[in-house]
Design a protein around this motif. Structure first.
Motif, PDB file in Angstrom:
ATOM      1  N   HIS A 171       0.839  -1.209   0.000  1.00  0.00           N
ATOM      2  CA  HIS A 171       0.000   0.000   0.000  1.00  0.00           C
ATOM      3  C   HIS A 171       0.875   1.260   0.000  1.00  0.00           C
ATOM      4  CE1 HIS A 171      -3.777   2.135   0.582  1.00  0.00           C
ATOM      5  NE2 HIS A 171      -3.168   2.885   1.490  1.00  0.00           N
ATOM      6  N   PHE A 172       1.959   1.206   0.749  1.00  0.00           N
ATOM      7  CA  PHE A 172       2.870   2.373   0.797  1.00  0.00           C
ATOM      8  C   PHE A 172       3.484   2.632  -0.575  1.00  0.00           C
ATOM      9  CE2 PHE A 172       6.891   4.491   1.504  1.00  0.00           C
ATOM     10  CZ  PHE A 172       6.615   5.446   2.477  1.00  0.00           C
ATOM     11  N   GLU A 173       3.960   1.582  -1.237  1.00  0.00           N
ATOM     12  CA  GLU A 173       4.580   1.755  -2.553  1.00  0.00           C
ATOM     13  C   GLU A 173       3.557   2.220  -3.579  1.00  0.00           C
ATOM     14  OE1 GLU A 173       8.195  -1.540  -2.303  1.00  0.00           O
ATOM     15  OE2 GLU A 173       6.319  -2.037  -3.330  1.00  0.00           O
ATOM     16  N   ALA A 174       2.330   1.682  -3.520  1.00  0.00           N
ATOM     17  CA  ALA A 174       1.307   2.103  -4.482  1.00  0.00           C
ATOM     18  C   ALA A 174       0.900   3.549  -4.261  1.00  0.00           C
ATOM     19  CB  ALA A 174       0.090   1.167  -4.370  1.00  0.00           C
ATOM     20  N   LEU A 175       0.873   3.972  -3.018  1.00  0.00           N
ATOM     21  CA  LEU A 175       0.443   5.342  -2.703  1.00  0.00           C
ATOM     22  C   LEU A 175       1.515   6.362  -3.036  1.00  0.00           C
ATOM     23  CD1 LEU A 175      -1.838   7.060  -1.435  1.00  0.00           C
ATOM     24  CD2 LEU A 175      -0.710   6.737   0.785  1.00  0.00           C
TER      25      LEU A 175
ATOM     26  N   GLY B 168       4.540   4.789  15.373  1.00  0.00           N
ATOM     27  CA  GLY B 168       4.492   3.371  15.711  1.00  0.00           C
ATOM     28  C   GLY B 168       3.293   2.651  15.146  1.00  0.00           C
ATOM     29  N   ARG B 169       2.240   3.360  14.780  1.00  0.00           N
ATOM     30  CA  ARG B 169       1.049   2.741  14.195  1.00  0.00           C
ATOM     31  C   ARG B 169       1.185   2.765  12.681  1.00  0.00           C
ATOM     32  NH1 ARG B 169      -3.642   6.355  16.163  1.00  0.00           N
ATOM     33  NH2 ARG B 169      -2.049   7.908  15.640  1.00  0.00           N
ATOM     34  N   ILE B 170       1.272   1.551  12.088  1.00  0.00           N
ATOM     35  CA  ILE B 170       1.450   1.456  10.645  1.00  0.00           C
ATOM     36  C   ILE B 170       0.367   0.531  10.091  1.00  0.00           C
ATOM     37  CG2 ILE B 170       3.041   0.858   8.780  1.00  0.00           C
ATOM     38  CD1 ILE B 170       5.346   1.292  10.672  1.00  0.00           C
ATOM     39  N   HIS B 171      -0.581   1.107   9.376  1.00  0.00           N
ATOM     40  CA  HIS B 171      -1.629   0.370   8.693  1.00  0.00           C
ATOM     41  C   HIS B 171      -2.103   1.254   7.542  1.00  0.00           C
ATOM     42  CE1 HIS B 171      -4.432   3.019  10.834  1.00  0.00           C
ATOM     43  NE2 HIS B 171      -3.763   2.697  11.955  1.00  0.00           N
ATOM     44  N   PRO B 172      -2.845   0.725   6.596  1.00  0.00           N
ATOM     45  CA  PRO B 172      -3.199   1.497   5.389  1.00  0.00           C
ATOM     46  C   PRO B 172      -3.845   2.840   5.683  1.00  0.00           C
ATOM     47  CG  PRO B 172      -3.693  -0.810   5.048  1.00  0.00           C
ATOM     48  CD  PRO B 172      -3.274  -0.691   6.478  1.00  0.00           C
ATOM     49  N   GLN B 173      -4.771   2.921   6.651  1.00  0.00           N
ATOM     50  CA  GLN B 173      -5.416   4.203   6.944  1.00  0.00           C
ATOM     51  C   GLN B 173      -4.402   5.206   7.489  1.00  0.00           C
ATOM     52  OE1 GLN B 173      -6.520   1.253   7.969  1.00  0.00           O
ATOM     53  NE2 GLN B 173      -8.357   1.010   6.639  1.00  0.00           N
ATOM     54  N   ARG B 174      -3.540   4.734   8.365  1.00  0.00           N
ATOM     55  CA  ARG B 174      -2.529   5.644   8.939  1.00  0.00           C
ATOM     56  C   ARG B 174      -1.502   6.059   7.878  1.00  0.00           C
ATOM     57  NH1 ARG B 174      -1.424   9.871  11.446  1.00  0.00           N
ATOM     58  NH2 ARG B 174       0.674   9.966  12.344  1.00  0.00           N
ATOM     59  N   ILE B 175      -1.179   5.133   6.980  1.00  0.00           N
ATOM     60  CA  ILE B 175      -0.248   5.475   5.891  1.00  0.00           C
ATOM     61  C   ILE B 175      -0.841   6.586   5.023  1.00  0.00           C
ATOM     62  CG2 ILE B 175       0.811   4.606   3.777  1.00  0.00           C
ATOM     63  CD1 ILE B 175       1.110   1.899   5.171  1.00  0.00           C
ATOM     64  N   GLU B 176      -2.128   6.488   4.687  1.00  0.00           N
ATOM     65  CA  GLU B 176      -2.768   7.529   3.869  1.00  0.00           C
ATOM     66  C   GLU B 176      -2.799   8.865   4.587  1.00  0.00           C
ATOM     67  OE1 GLU B 176      -6.574   6.126   2.806  1.00  0.00           O
ATOM     68  OE2 GLU B 176      -5.846   4.503   1.499  1.00  0.00           O
TER      69      GLU B 176
END
Length: 510
Positions: free
Chosen positions: A225-229, A267-275
């Motif tokens: 998700h990080f690379e795609a975003l 410290g919180r890493i998940h798709p919503q937090r990445i966005e």
């Protein structure tokens, strides 16, 4: 006598006594006034006599002065008469002398003319005799001898001119090169800049190994998700205790780096937090540009920049040229130009400002048509920069003529910053191609046997055919090659041209 009559008599006597006393008193006062008036009259009479005596003395002095003036006037008249007579006599003498001089000049002119005519006749006779003797001895006609003499004079003039050119070039080289080296060395010695190498990866240290698993996520969900975003490749297992971000777009790589740093700090890493972190990183891009621009301007010593120019300069921290960070290059150029301007007595502020802004167009060349010099000059002009600064930006690649000394100093600072060892790196094929172009250009000149590019292209050795190029023609050939290189090649720094003529003779003893 009756008492009443007695009293009357006594009163009459008293009245008479009083009247007598009054009369006596009045008489005494009248006497005193008469004496006072007499004294005053005497004093006035004495004053009048003194004034009369003084007036008589003044009158006598005036009469004496008038007699003296009459005597002086008489003497002046006599002196004037004598001067007039002397002037008349001198004028007569001048007229007589002028007439005599005129006669002498006419006589001398006649004598000189006669002597000139006689000398010309003797010279013509001598020339005719010498010509006939020369033709009889040398076997040459007058026209052939004149042509040979003209050729020899032309050769001698060419040799003399070449010698003077060599001496002038040597003198100019000794003075100009020495002063230029001193100015550039003085400016460079003030700097302590690191070797710059811009790469396509960013390395972020990991505070702990457990973050590596969070970044990857369950079955790689977070990293995908990080690379795609962000559009950036994330390499987790390549470097121990570090994460590598790889992307050719420096701006995307910088946004991804800020995003990942925020995620690791939280410290919180998940798709919503990445966005959410990515959105914050995008919103803070302008602030980071402003901060970088203000920091660079402060280090370069440039103040009162338009906010839009500051932001555009901050964007250059993500640009590179041959591996050299553009913003660091501009800070270095500003310091170099200011040092050289102080050495030569130019305007330090204009040189510093022009050098700091000269590559600002590189931040917009992908958005606006035109070269970065023209785009940067137009941007600086639109935001209120002076004419001298705009010309320095537009002329730093000779697209327009430099109008000021400061513009030339900006060119010099740009070349010094780009050409210093370790500043830039070039691909090997580009380097080989540039060396081949340099050698081919030099070898195309007539009489050149071989051309060798040396010292990474900063010197070229030219070996000439000794039968085609003589010693007198070496300086002209070196100058022609140098001008040809300046006109047809683009290169950092300067290229020294050395022309070598070698004549060898060999023999074999049997």
């Amino acid at each position: 006598m009756e008492p009443g009559a007695f009293a009357i008599v006594v009163g009459l006597l008293g009245a008479c006594l009083v009247a007598l006393i009054l009369v006596l008193t009045a008489r005494r006062e009248a006497d005193q006034q008469r004496r006072h008036a007499t004294d005053e009259v005497a004093r006035i009479r004495d004053d009048a006599r003194a004034m009369l005596a003084d007036a008589e003395r003044r009158e006598r002095r005036a009469a004496d002065r008038e007699r003296e003036l009459a005597t002086e006037r008489t003497q002046l008249n006599e002196l004037e008469r004598r001067v007039r007579a002397d002037a008349d006599a001198l004028a007569d003498q001048q007229r007589s002398g002028a007439r005599a001089l005129d006669k002498a000049e006419r006589a001398a002119a006649r004598t000189l003319a006669d002597a000139d005519r006689a000398a010309a006749e003797r010279l013509n006779d001598a020339r005719a005799q010498a010509r006939s003797e020369l033709e009889s001895v040398g076997g040459l006609t007058q026209e052939e001898a004149l042509a040979e003499l003209t050729r020899r004079i032309a050769d001698q003039a060419t040799n003399d001119a070449a010698g003077q050119v060599r001496r002038a070039e040597a003198q100019a080289r000794r003075t100009a090169d020495g002063r230029a080296r001193r100015i550039v060395a003085s400016a460079v010695q003030r700097l302590a800049v690191p070797t710059s190498a811009q790469v396509v990866v960013s390395i972020l240290p990991l505070p702990s190994d457990e973050l590596k698993g969070r970044i990857i996520g369950k079955e790689g969900r977070n990293i995908r998700h990080f690379e795609a975003l962000t559009g950036v490749n994330v390499l987790v297992d390549e470097t121990p205790d570090a994460v590598v971000l790889s992307c050719f777009d420096a701006e995307r790589r910088e946004v991804a780096q800020v995003t990942l740093e925020a995620l690791m700090a939280d410290g919180r890493i998940h798709p919503q937090r990445i966005e959410a972190a990515y959105a914050e990183a995008l919103e803070g891009a302008d602030e980071r540009h402003d901060a970088a621009g203000h920091d660079a301007a402060e280090r370069a010593g440039v103040d009162r920049l338009h906010p839009e120019l500051v932001r555009t300069m901050g964007r250059l921290r993500l640009r590179s040229s041959y591996g050299q960070n553009v913003l660091e290059h501009l800070v270095e150029c500003a310091q170099l130009a200011a040092g050289m301007a102080a050495e030569v007595g130019a305007d330090v502020a204009v040189a510093r400002r022009g050098a700091f802004l000269h590559d600002i167009g590189k931040a917009l060349t992908g958005q606006v048509a035109g070269t970065h010099a023209a785009v940067g000059a137009e941007l600086a002009h639109r935001h209120g920069e002076s004419v001298a600064v705009v010309n320095a930006i537009a002329a730093h690649h000779d697209e327009v003529p430099p109008a000021t000394v400061e513009a030339v100093l900006v060119q010099a600072a740009d070349a010094v910053s780009a050409a210093r060892p370790g500043a830039r790196r070039q691909e090997i094929d580009v380097y080989v191609e540039r060396m081949g172009e340099l050698e081919a250009l030099v070898a195309a000149h007539q009489g050149v046997r071989r051309a060798l590019a040396m010292s990474a292209g900063r010197e070229v050795r030219v070996v000439v055919e000794p039968d085609e190029v003589d010693d007198r023609a070496l300086p002209q050939l070196a100058t022609a090659i140098a001008k040809h290189i300046e006109a047809d090649l683009t290169y950092p720094g300067e290229i020294r041209v050395t022309v070598v003529r070698e004549l060898r003779a060999s023999a074999t003893a049997g």
